[in-house]
Design an enzyme around this catalytic site. Sequence first.
Site, PDB file in Angstrom:
ATOM      1  N   LYS A 191      26.001  21.428  35.122  1.00 58.05           N
ATOM      2  CA  LYS A 191      25.576  21.435  33.727  1.00 58.05           C
ATOM      3  C   LYS A 191      25.011  22.820  33.385  1.00 58.05           C
ATOM      4  CE  LYS A 191      20.730  19.990  34.089  1.00 58.05           C
ATOM      5  NZ  LYS A 191      20.091  21.093  33.393  1.00 58.05           N
TER       6      LYS A 191
ATOM      7  N   HIS B  48      22.759  15.938  39.275  1.00 53.82           N
ATOM      8  CA  HIS B  48      22.108  15.582  40.534  1.00 53.82           C
ATOM      9  C   HIS B  48      21.165  14.393  40.393  1.00 53.82           C
ATOM     10  CE1 HIS B  48      18.883  18.143  38.813  1.00 53.82           C
ATOM     11  NE2 HIS B  48      18.081  17.436  39.570  1.00 53.82           N
TER      12      HIS B  48
ATOM     13  N   LYS C  10      20.253  10.404  43.108  1.00 47.91           N
ATOM     14  CA  LYS C  10      19.003   9.832  43.602  1.00 47.91           C
ATOM     15  C   LYS C  10      19.185   8.344  43.892  1.00 47.91           C
ATOM     16  CE  LYS C  10      16.207  13.227  41.131  1.00 47.91           C
ATOM     17  NZ  LYS C  10      15.781  13.941  42.327  1.00 47.91           N
TER      18      LYS C  10
ATOM     19  N   HIS D 209      20.863  14.345  32.009  1.00 47.13           N
ATOM     20  CA  HIS D 209      19.975  13.531  32.838  1.00 47.13           C
ATOM     21  C   HIS D 209      19.494  12.263  32.117  1.00 47.13           C
ATOM     22  CE1 HIS D 209      20.148  16.810  35.488  1.00 47.13           C
ATOM     23  NE2 HIS D 209      19.088  17.473  35.104  1.00 47.13           N
TER      24      HIS D 209
ATOM     25  N   LYS E 192       7.956  20.310  29.881  1.00 48.99           N
ATOM     26  CA  LYS E 192       7.400  21.216  30.881  1.00 48.99           C
ATOM     27  C   LYS E 192       5.880  21.261  30.746  1.00 48.99           C
ATOM     28  CE  LYS E 192      11.360  23.151  32.385  1.00 48.99           C
ATOM     29  NZ  LYS E 192      11.805  23.104  33.791  1.00 48.99           N
TER      30      LYS E 192
END
Length: 513
Positions: free
Chosen positions: A172, A202, A206, A264, A364
């Site tokens: 991505k 990714h 998980k 995500h 963040k």
Amino acid sequence: MKTFDTTEETAERPDEWKARPAPPCAMVIFGATGDLTKRKLIPALYNLVTNDLLPEAFAVVGVSRTQLSDDEFRQRMEEDLRRFATVEVDDAKMEWLMRRLHHVCADAGDPETFRRLGEALAKLDEEAGTAGNYLFYLAIPPSVFEDHVRCLGEAGLTREEKDRWRRVIIEKPFGHDLESARILNRRIREVLHERQIYRIDHYLGKETVQNIMAFRFANGIFEPVWNRRYVDHVQITVAETVGVEGRGAYYEEAGALRDMVPNHMFQLLAITAMEPPISFAADAVRDERVKVLSAIRPLSPEDVLRSTVRGQYGEGIADGERVPPYRAEESVSPSSTTETFVALELFVDSWRWADVPFYLRTGKRLPKRVTEIAIQFKRAPFVLFRDTPVEQLSSNLLVMHIQPEEGISLRFEGKVPGPDMRLGTVKMQFAYADYFGSQPHTGYETLLYDCMTGDSTLFHRSDMVEAGWCVVTPILDVWKALTPRNFPNYAAGTWGPKEADELIQREGRRWRS
């Protein structure tokens, strides 16, 4: 996607990972001296070695602009592996992997590069027995995805003949809005069949994310209440304590919305809200995921103003230390209007989820690093408890913890011992490490193995990518037209701007903190 038998017999041996080794193949990594390779890909390959999931006939060809011999490349990768491995490095297993590393110095703009790469791969087919099966990993800037795929095609390296396969993993972001994603999809498909394209995320590697489907569809007690009749709302949180960590130039172009939501977060939403597939075949699962994204209610400009919040962190306290504002980060404009926090209220207009709000937030410099999906159920009727000391009933809550701790928790009410009817909140906690044992991983092991074995279940399909951008692009358009005037609007180390709290509090709800 792999499925495993977790009967009592195998549960007693949690370290046993029963799967066949991948077929003979060569993995080509473009951007072989970059951060992704040293921090994730090489450690992930080492973990596959330790689980006996790589074939004896295996090779890695690193492609980069750096002038390195094979031995110099191996030495560099060994140093990086010892630094970034998720487990203690076994010298024999590391040596097994290092012997299979090779390097090609390349200028991606030079067709000669791809000719030399083809010669190197043909040589490995003869010497290492890689059988003409090639996996190309584009660990490179998105701006050159298209050029690399085109050059691979022109060099004949994507051509599949007889039983040989050729696959390309693309990182991505896949486009920066709906139109760019459509163009990129079209141009890549001029060279590759859709079955050859593996758009990687990714997060889908998980274990907890993969377990959501098993949790829902293998347990008869949960699926019947997984709908609008019983669920009040869903919260999906992806919170990071770090800032942009030297990626200011990239983040200025992307922002939190592009960086996290269409990939995500939408995949977490899709797996949570999808209908049961007819099987675990790749396209059966992906068909249901794309239906969810396609069913997300379109946002008008007025909806964007009402149902989305953006924020940018200012100076604050993180981990007990004072940290600078986003605008003071390296490669960030001192007057930047790029968002570092996003909160959304979305609705999936399907029969199962009609009128159930999905609240998404990511940011963040938040107080805690956590990724979780929280399913809050509707409160039980209070009428039975009117003439008791019980003053109110709490909602049942099911939380899927994805990182840093992987597990599932369930909150419900129980009677407190004593003569009166008093209720206390009970929490049942399941941790993967406690029950199945701990297998440290990077998140890439499953995805690399699946690509080698041809299982595309956990990868994005082109229609999935475009469905995500269909939701996000109207938000981008409104935000671009209306420049935020109050940035920075939350202090580092807090849970985002007050507008995010107001977004969820309108209906009497609140964020988990």
